[in-house]
Design an enzyme around this catalytic site. Sequence first.
Site, PDB file in Angstrom:
ATOM      1  N   GLN A 201      10.377  -0.383  -4.293  1.00 10.77           N
ATOM      2  CA  GLN A 201       9.837   0.435  -3.138  1.00 10.77           C
ATOM      3  C   GLN A 201      10.049   1.977  -4.010  1.00 10.77           C
ATOM      4  O   GLN A 201       9.414   3.065  -3.675  1.00 10.77           O
ATOM      5  CB  GLN A 201      10.342   0.445  -1.811  1.00 10.77           C
ATOM      6  CG  GLN A 201       9.700   1.001  -0.764  1.00 10.77           C
ATOM      7  CD  GLN A 201       8.159   0.406  -0.677  1.00 10.77           C
ATOM      8  OE1 GLN A 201       7.834  -0.649  -1.061  1.00 10.77           O
ATOM      9  NE2 GLN A 201       7.133   1.367  -0.221  1.00 10.77           N
ATOM     10  N   VAL A 230       2.585   6.057   0.660  1.00  3.53           N
ATOM     11  CA  VAL A 230       3.696   4.877   0.189  1.00  3.53           C
ATOM     12  C   VAL A 230       4.757   5.084   1.192  1.00  3.53           C
ATOM     13  O   VAL A 230       5.067   6.119   1.494  1.00  3.53           O
ATOM     14  CB  VAL A 230       4.042   5.312  -0.990  1.00  3.53           C
ATOM     15  CG1 VAL A 230       5.177   4.318  -1.552  1.00  3.53           C
ATOM     16  CG2 VAL A 230       2.974   5.397  -2.239  1.00  3.53           C
ATOM     17  N   SER A 236       9.897   0.443   4.477  1.00  5.19           N
ATOM     18  CA  SER A 236       8.704  -0.517   4.253  1.00  5.19           C
ATOM     19  C   SER A 236       8.979  -1.695   4.767  1.00  5.19           C
ATOM     20  O   SER A 236       9.652  -2.566   4.594  1.00  5.19           O
ATOM     21  CB  SER A 236       8.521  -0.341   2.633  1.00  5.19           C
ATOM     22  OG  SER A 236       7.569  -1.473   2.400  1.00  5.19           O
ATOM     23  N   HIS A 238       7.532  -4.563   3.534  1.00  7.09           N
ATOM     24  CA  HIS A 238       7.744  -5.307   2.461  1.00  7.09           C
ATOM     25  C   HIS A 238       8.868  -5.597   2.148  1.00  7.09           C
ATOM     26  O   HIS A 238       9.321  -6.551   1.531  1.00  7.09           O
ATOM     27  CB  HIS A 238       6.980  -4.634   1.218  1.00  7.09           C
ATOM     28  CG  HIS A 238       5.268  -4.633   1.334  1.00  7.09           C
ATOM     29  ND1 HIS A 238       4.665  -5.874   1.149  1.00  7.09           N
ATOM     30  CD2 HIS A 238       4.399  -3.788   1.629  1.00  7.09           C
ATOM     31  CE1 HIS A 238       3.413  -5.485   1.218  1.00  7.09           C
ATOM     32  NE2 HIS A 238       3.504  -4.400   1.536  1.00  7.09           N
ATOM     33  N   ASP A 245       0.311  -8.112   1.593  1.00  2.00           N
ATOM     34  CA  ASP A 245      -0.872  -7.772   1.189  1.00  2.00           C
ATOM     35  C   ASP A 245      -1.854  -8.794   0.863  1.00  2.00           C
ATOM     36  O   ASP A 245      -1.300  -9.550  -0.136  1.00  2.00           O
ATOM     37  CB  ASP A 245      -0.684  -6.771  -0.071  1.00  2.00           C
ATOM     38  CG  ASP A 245      -0.068  -5.374   0.362  1.00  2.00           C
ATOM     39  OD1 ASP A 245      -0.088  -5.271   1.265  1.00  2.00           O
ATOM     40  OD2 ASP A 245       0.704  -5.052  -0.469  1.00  2.00           O
ATOM     41  N   GLU A 293      -5.149   0.490   5.833  1.00  2.00           N
ATOM     42  CA  GLU A 293      -4.926  -0.167   4.563  1.00  2.00           C
ATOM     43  C   GLU A 293      -5.557  -1.802   5.015  1.00  2.00           C
ATOM     44  O   GLU A 293      -4.665  -2.597   5.661  1.00  2.00           O
ATOM     45  CB  GLU A 293      -3.273  -0.612   4.393  1.00  2.00           C
ATOM     46  CG  GLU A 293      -2.938   0.856   3.451  1.00  2.00           C
ATOM     47  CD  GLU A 293      -1.426   0.427   2.970  1.00  2.00           C
ATOM     48  OE1 GLU A 293      -1.124  -0.492   3.313  1.00  2.00           O
ATOM     49  OE2 GLU A 293      -0.810   1.496   2.264  1.00  2.00           O
ATOM     50  N   HIS A 296      -3.213  -4.773   4.339  1.00  2.00           N
ATOM     51  CA  HIS A 296      -1.622  -5.139   4.833  1.00  2.00           C
ATOM     52  C   HIS A 296      -1.623  -5.581   6.130  1.00  2.00           C
ATOM     53  O   HIS A 296      -1.872  -5.042   7.251  1.00  2.00           O
ATOM     54  CB  HIS A 296      -1.130  -3.588   4.751  1.00  2.00           C
ATOM     55  CG  HIS A 296       0.502  -3.713   5.058  1.00  2.00           C
ATOM     56  ND1 HIS A 296       1.135  -3.465   3.930  1.00  2.00           N
ATOM     57  CD2 HIS A 296       1.069  -3.919   6.112  1.00  2.00           C
ATOM     58  CE1 HIS A 296       2.431  -3.423   4.710  1.00  2.00           C
ATOM     59  NE2 HIS A 296       2.375  -3.579   5.846  1.00  2.00           N
TER      60      HIS A 296
END
Length: 322
Positions: A201, A230, A236, A238, A245, A293, A296
């Site tokens: 990241q 970002v 994040s 993630h 994603d 997005e 996502h």
Amino acid sequence: MNKDYKNELINNCKKFASKNTLCLYLAVVYIFIAILTINVYSHFKYYIFRFAAFAMAVLCFINLTSFSPMKYGDLDYKMVLEDEYIPIEQELPEDEYIRTSVTEDADRASLDDILSERDSGNTVSSSVDNALTFSKNDWKLVLINKQHSIPENYVFSLGTIKGSMQCDERIIPELTEMFAAAQKDGINLVVCSPYRDISRQEYLFDRKVKTYINNGYSYMDAYKMASTAVTVPGTSEHQIGISLDIICDNYYSLDEDFEKTDAGIWLKKNSYKYGFILRYPKDKENITGIMYEPWHYRYVGKDAAKIIWENNYTLEEFIETL
Ligand code: ZN
């Protein structure tokens, strides 16, 4: 690979076309400066003045030809206060690095891959919560955005999707269920970016900041702009393996047009049934702080997902109602 290359090429062409009108204005400015310089130059008697005029012209030229978007006005850019959305160019989304690597088999996981991984002994029981009372402290509803970084005491264990691809093991049963349902409808979904560690990241974020700095922005502006494309390291989803994603086997680009694909349409319509929500919807950028997005997806559990879907909420808006 060819499709990837084609998309890259199209994006580059679009980018050039958008800057082309600016180039036209530049050409006019250059011609004007050139005429002016010749006039001024021929008026000076002494070489020292002639040299100075020439040097001025060269400096002007260098300054103008840096093609900095700051100098010529990036049409989408505006200075903003904290928390205000900054619309920016879309060609480098958060997960942009996938474009070059997604065609590698190791970076994708289809339903078969996930199922074979499940069969190999990594089964985890589903943790569907049927109670319709929600708690902000529920791991499924953990809010992570620019204002809320990952809680220090947040714990999770990673399960394997395929090879080195991992995510929170608690979401794998419903992920598998969703992929199977899509396949029944003739859509082959593909996971292309699941869990990401902090260093990955950081790398993505730093690279985005550098891109803006190289385009002439100050560090502060570059940082602000990068943070809309970002997620800032530590904020994040993630990083806790709760978001994925998801694309499909015939469209590998992480761009807005994914929403028009069968997979994009299917996901938007059906993902809530399996506990997943579109985390960064269109026209909600001012709430999420992240640009649209369509690929996502965030796990929130089936009950919360249903309410979020029915009310067209973002996770932020849903949490507000609790
Ligand atoms: Zn993502």
